[in-house]
Design a protein around this motif. Sequence first.
Motif, PDB file in Angstrom:
ATOM      1  N   GLN A 130      54.157  73.007  50.362  1.00  0.00           N
ATOM      2  CA  GLN A 130      54.041  71.584  50.033  1.00  0.00           C
ATOM      3  C   GLN A 130      55.400  70.907  50.132  1.00  0.00           C
ATOM      4  OE1 GLN A 130      51.974  70.924  46.352  1.00  0.00           O
ATOM      5  NE2 GLN A 130      52.517  68.760  46.242  1.00  0.00           N
ATOM      6  N   TRP A 131      55.375  69.726  50.684  1.00  0.00           N
ATOM      7  CA  TRP A 131      56.616  68.954  50.802  1.00  0.00           C
ATOM      8  C   TRP A 131      56.393  67.584  50.175  1.00  0.00           C
ATOM      9  CZ3 TRP A 131      58.733  66.085  55.651  1.00  0.00           C
ATOM     10  CH2 TRP A 131      60.062  65.699  55.429  1.00  0.00           C
ATOM     11  N   ASP A 132      57.125  67.285  49.122  1.00  0.00           N
ATOM     12  CA  ASP A 132      57.053  65.977  48.462  1.00  0.00           C
ATOM     13  C   ASP A 132      58.357  65.241  48.705  1.00  0.00           C
ATOM     14  OD1 ASP A 132      54.608  66.709  47.344  1.00  0.00           O
ATOM     15  OD2 ASP A 132      55.573  67.635  45.621  1.00  0.00           O
ATOM     16  N   ARG A 133      58.236  63.973  48.968  1.00  0.00           N
ATOM     17  CA  ARG A 133      59.464  63.217  49.214  1.00  0.00           C
ATOM     18  C   ARG A 133      59.316  61.769  48.752  1.00  0.00           C
ATOM     19  NH1 ARG A 133      63.964  64.245  52.392  1.00  0.00           N
ATOM     20  NH2 ARG A 133      65.050  62.384  53.092  1.00  0.00           N
ATOM     21  N   GLU A 134      60.346  61.308  48.069  1.00  0.00           N
ATOM     22  CA  GLU A 134      60.401  59.892  47.673  1.00  0.00           C
ATOM     23  C   GLU A 134      61.068  59.135  48.813  1.00  0.00           C
ATOM     24  OE1 GLU A 134      60.002  58.284  44.471  1.00  0.00           O
ATOM     25  OE2 GLU A 134      59.077  60.031  43.522  1.00  0.00           O
ATOM     26  N   LEU A 135      60.367  58.183  49.378  1.00  0.00           N
ATOM     27  CA  LEU A 135      60.944  57.404  50.466  1.00  0.00           C
ATOM     28  C   LEU A 135      61.773  56.243  49.921  1.00  0.00           C
ATOM     29  CD1 LEU A 135      57.789  57.340  52.749  1.00  0.00           C
ATOM     30  CD2 LEU A 135      59.829  58.752  53.035  1.00  0.00           C
ATOM     31  N   THR A 136      61.151  55.529  49.007  1.00  0.00           N
ATOM     32  CA  THR A 136      61.858  54.449  48.315  1.00  0.00           C
ATOM     33  C   THR A 136      61.399  54.502  46.858  1.00  0.00           C
ATOM     34  OG1 THR A 136      60.103  52.825  48.589  1.00  0.00           O
ATOM     35  CG2 THR A 136      61.694  52.990  50.388  1.00  0.00           C
ATOM     36  N   GLU A 137      61.821  53.513  46.078  1.00  0.00           N
ATOM     37  CA  GLU A 137      61.365  53.461  44.680  1.00  0.00           C
ATOM     38  C   GLU A 137      59.860  53.248  44.598  1.00  0.00           C
ATOM     39  OE1 GLU A 137      63.267  50.740  42.112  1.00  0.00           O
ATOM     40  OE2 GLU A 137      65.141  51.862  42.019  1.00  0.00           O
ATOM     41  N   TRP A 138      59.295  52.680  45.656  1.00  0.00           N
ATOM     42  CA  TRP A 138      57.875  52.334  45.605  1.00  0.00           C
ATOM     43  C   TRP A 138      57.028  53.099  46.617  1.00  0.00           C
ATOM     44  CZ3 TRP A 138      56.618  50.267  50.320  1.00  0.00           C
ATOM     45  CH2 TRP A 138      57.681  49.735  51.075  1.00  0.00           C
ATOM     46  N   ALA A 139      57.625  54.010  47.325  1.00  0.00           N
ATOM     47  CA  ALA A 139      56.841  54.761  48.324  1.00  0.00           C
ATOM     48  C   ALA A 139      57.223  56.237  48.318  1.00  0.00           C
ATOM     49  CB  ALA A 139      57.071  54.171  49.711  1.00  0.00           C
ATOM     50  N   SER A 140      56.218  57.074  48.392  1.00  0.00           N
ATOM     51  CA  SER A 140      56.467  58.525  48.457  1.00  0.00           C
ATOM     52  C   SER A 140      55.324  59.177  49.225  1.00  0.00           C
ATOM     53  CB  SER A 140      56.552  59.121  47.056  1.00  0.00           C
ATOM     54  OG  SER A 140      55.324  58.961  46.380  1.00  0.00           O
ATOM     55  N   PHE A 141      55.574  60.372  49.693  1.00  0.00           N
ATOM     56  CA  PHE A 141      54.473  61.081  50.331  1.00  0.00           C
ATOM     57  C   PHE A 141      54.469  62.544  49.916  1.00  0.00           C
ATOM     58  CE2 PHE A 141      56.549  63.759  53.399  1.00  0.00           C
ATOM     59  CZ  PHE A 141      57.689  63.078  53.793  1.00  0.00           C
ATOM     60  N   SER A 142      53.337  63.176  50.136  1.00  0.00           N
ATOM     61  CA  SER A 142      53.186  64.596  49.842  1.00  0.00           C
ATOM     62  C   SER A 142      52.344  65.221  50.945  1.00  0.00           C
ATOM     63  CB  SER A 142      52.495  64.779  48.480  1.00  0.00           C
ATOM     64  OG  SER A 142      52.259  66.142  48.235  1.00  0.00           O
ATOM     65  N   ILE A 143      52.805  66.335  51.465  1.00  0.00           N
ATOM     66  CA  ILE A 143      52.049  67.047  52.503  1.00  0.00           C
ATOM     67  C   ILE A 143      51.873  68.490  52.031  1.00  0.00           C
ATOM     68  CG2 ILE A 143      52.056  67.886  54.882  1.00  0.00           C
ATOM     69  CD1 ILE A 143      53.778  65.498  55.610  1.00  0.00           C
ATOM     70  N   LYS A 144      50.642  68.958  52.034  1.00  0.00           N
ATOM     71  CA  LYS A 144      50.385  70.337  51.622  1.00  0.00           C
ATOM     72  C   LYS A 144      49.599  71.038  52.722  1.00  0.00           C
ATOM     73  CE  LYS A 144      48.632  73.125  47.820  1.00  0.00           C
ATOM     74  NZ  LYS A 144      47.990  73.102  46.488  1.00  0.00           N
ATOM     75  N   GLY A 145      50.176  72.089  53.245  1.00  0.00           N
ATOM     76  CA  GLY A 145      49.519  72.858  54.297  1.00  0.00           C
ATOM     77  C   GLY A 145      49.068  74.205  53.785  1.00  0.00           C
ATOM     78  N   GLU A 146      48.103  74.769  54.494  1.00  0.00           N
ATOM     79  CA  GLU A 146      47.575  76.067  54.075  1.00  0.00           C
ATOM     80  C   GLU A 146      47.462  76.981  55.283  1.00  0.00           C
ATOM     81  OE1 GLU A 146      43.970  76.924  51.294  1.00  0.00           O
ATOM     82  OE2 GLU A 146      43.188  76.934  53.323  1.00  0.00           O
ATOM     83  N   ALA A 147      47.837  78.236  55.111  1.00  0.00           N
ATOM     84  CA  ALA A 147      47.564  79.280  56.099  1.00  0.00           C
ATOM     85  C   ALA A 147      46.823  80.379  55.365  1.00  0.00           C
ATOM     86  CB  ALA A 147      48.874  79.815  56.680  1.00  0.00           C
ATOM     87  N   ARG A 148      45.761  80.881  55.961  1.00  0.00           N
ATOM     88  CA  ARG A 148      44.986  81.895  55.247  1.00  0.00           C
ATOM     89  C   ARG A 148      44.321  82.842  56.222  1.00  0.00           C
ATOM     90  NH1 ARG A 148      41.530  79.021  51.378  1.00  0.00           N
ATOM     91  NH2 ARG A 148      40.886  81.111  50.865  1.00  0.00           N
ATOM     92  N   GLN A 149      44.015  84.007  55.758  1.00  0.00           N
ATOM     93  CA  GLN A 149      43.276  84.982  56.544  1.00  0.00           C
ATOM     94  C   GLN A 149      42.512  85.869  55.582  1.00  0.00           C
ATOM     95  OE1 GLN A 149      41.461  85.632  58.850  1.00  0.00           O
ATOM     96  NE2 GLN A 149      42.847  85.998  60.585  1.00  0.00           N
TER      97      GLN A 149
END
Lengths: 514, 274
Positions: A130-149
Amino acid sequence: MGEYRGRQGCGGGRRFPRGGRAFLAAALIGAAMLPSAAGGQDAPNPGLADTTTEERAQAAPATGEQPRDAPSSEVGRPPASGFWAGMSQTAVQLRDLGLKGDMTYKNFSFFKDTPNDPRNFGNEGIFHLQWDRELTEWASFSIKGEARQDDRRFTRGVRTRVPDNLLHRRMVDLMESYLKLTLPGDTQLTMGKLIYTWGKGEFYSPTDNMSPYDYLDVIDRLKEPVYSGELSKTFETSTGPVDLSVIFIPFFTPARDPLAQSRWTPATTFIPGVGDSVPGDVNAQRRVTPGREAKNMQYAVRARKTIGKVDVSVSYFYGFEYLPVVQKNPTGSTTTFVPVYRHMQAPGIDFETTVDKFVIKGEAAWKFGDRELKDSRFQGLIGVRYTRDDIWTQWLKKLTVDFEHNRQEFISSKNPQFIVSGSFLNGFRNSGSGGIEFEFNPDQTFNRETKFRVAGSVDWSQSANYWLQYQLTVKPVEDYTLETGFDVFAGEQTTFWGEWRNNDRFYFKMTRLF
Amino acid sequence: MHTHDRPCFTGKLVFFLAGLLYLGFAGSMAWAQTPTGLEIMKKQRDLQRAKDEEETQQMTLVNKNGETKQRKLARATITGSEDLSKILIRFKAPRDVENTGLLTWEAKDGNDDQWLYLPEMKKTMRIASSGKKNRFMGTDFAYEDLRPENLSLHTYNLAGSEAVDGQDCFVIDALPGNDKEADESGYSKRKLWIRKDISYTVKREFYDKKNQLEKVQTDRKLVNVKGSIWRADEIEMRDMQAGSKTLVVIETRAQDKGLKESLFTAAALERGGR
């Protein structure tokens, strides 16, 4: 039946991942997580540890106290070496980059064969980043990836789809990922692939209609409730004393039903009172999902407020039920069964309050079928949870007992053309569900909890049939969790839980967070 | 003799009046210098109260063997009507509790409302208020140690004056004010050292039910954050019986930023966890 078997045959051995390779992948993830004397200790951030030591040293003169304790990152931590040192180092480096995640290894050992799936052992390896990042005081994003077998034939391919109506899990997939904008006036707009969990039920929530569940392993979903997010937008705001959420979901995503060749798929599903036996694998083989049309867009709104000591929320959902009902089509002398997703309008309400050591909760939804399938249902639950965390012994930290009574009633008459079958929530819809959990803490200082829980559900709608789970959870060190236990199913073959009475099993799960 | 007696009588009268004046003044001085325990606590509350407050804390837990653990959390507080606070705690570390949120609405009768947000389940659930005597997150702080001082639930007796690190302090014995509090609290008594010059508690001793010294809290590195408001940048809680201790270092802090009550709701707890 012949039709379905034919489709199963199309799969052949080639379509499934080779068991050996899958097991190797799962085992590798498991091995990578094993705690060692070095890597297993909780590593304080060296920077923070240094700061703390420095602060303490500065503080000592002011208080006239010697920094005799001088804890540091080295105390209680044997030096790491080799592979484990590399793993720990990698975890620290990932954190520095704003990345975090977890690795999980699962093993299931079944005691009996089943006709659909004779394999008695299954392994799964799962990796999340997972990667979380604050872009500005009012904007942020979060990306969560999965690998499985796994070697349970649950996972296949890497190509994902929007909406995700694939039968199998993907080897690589995007989990909950979104852009969050904080707008003026306590308002938040979130866009992306999101997971929603409304309602108060522990095992089943009538108002929880938006995010589909993964039922490839029906019981495992209780611990990992949602497999994936839905492409959606959420608008959340506080309007005076009320918190309001408005959700727009452009495409329908169905739940993942057990596969045709799965031990969770019985040969047939007998429907009491209907007199039909529906092929067990019907959901996996012939389902018809709503198309990507404007009329199939889904909406939901919820208002929440705490009144006195009672939390109340009122909700409304306009969309499709993520589990199908089976449409019975008599054609001449034969009958075909087609799973379809019924469209509904579902107003709902829930509440929760505390009375001394008790939490009392309730939830209800009225699901009005509004297109071709016009049967309407009331679903509700009332529950209580009792917690004692000021117990008489030092080693027993907390005791929790919970119980929920679930009820479903048809409001309008059932349409005999549709059969509510293969629904993996049916067992909870007229049931008593609950559990008792003991949380031990022999080490009073470091929160190394050990939990033992007995949970289960009894289906009231048919002759006695139930599921029981005994689970032991141990946290030897922070960031590592070990879970082990037994699932036991009982009842006659024609009952909800009895259908799975050959699925009694032992399971083991190990998770490492980083 | 008469002429001699008159001045003598006048002198006695002046002396008597002066004595009365002195006694009255001295008495009033004595009253001013020895307020009651409750008055000292009220003064402290009035001087140290902020409308809202935010801080991030780094906690270092040290057990009796010298092993350490780290905790990191963000804490926001807002004080509303009747001096009751709403407290939002969001855990930042360790990883297994990251983003877990705990919201507490203080209640006058001590039966606080509490909600817990579990990021794994993506749900906020109301919880029966944690036992006051329970340790918070495995630290040496009990839940009741972290709550704002509720003056209506305790009685405060002034036990004298004593210097702490060269600063003159009132010493107050804080006792449970009713049977319910006595039953729910883990302490039979707390001893508080309040600096006379700034009305700030710099040291606390906690006595268990057997009246044995259990824990000592020391506040250090005091900073004047705003007006009459003082805060400690470093707090140590030492468990004298278990041999463990918890060191809290305040990393960031802000007062009276105008936080809104709407940030202290179960819905906001969920939103912030996402």
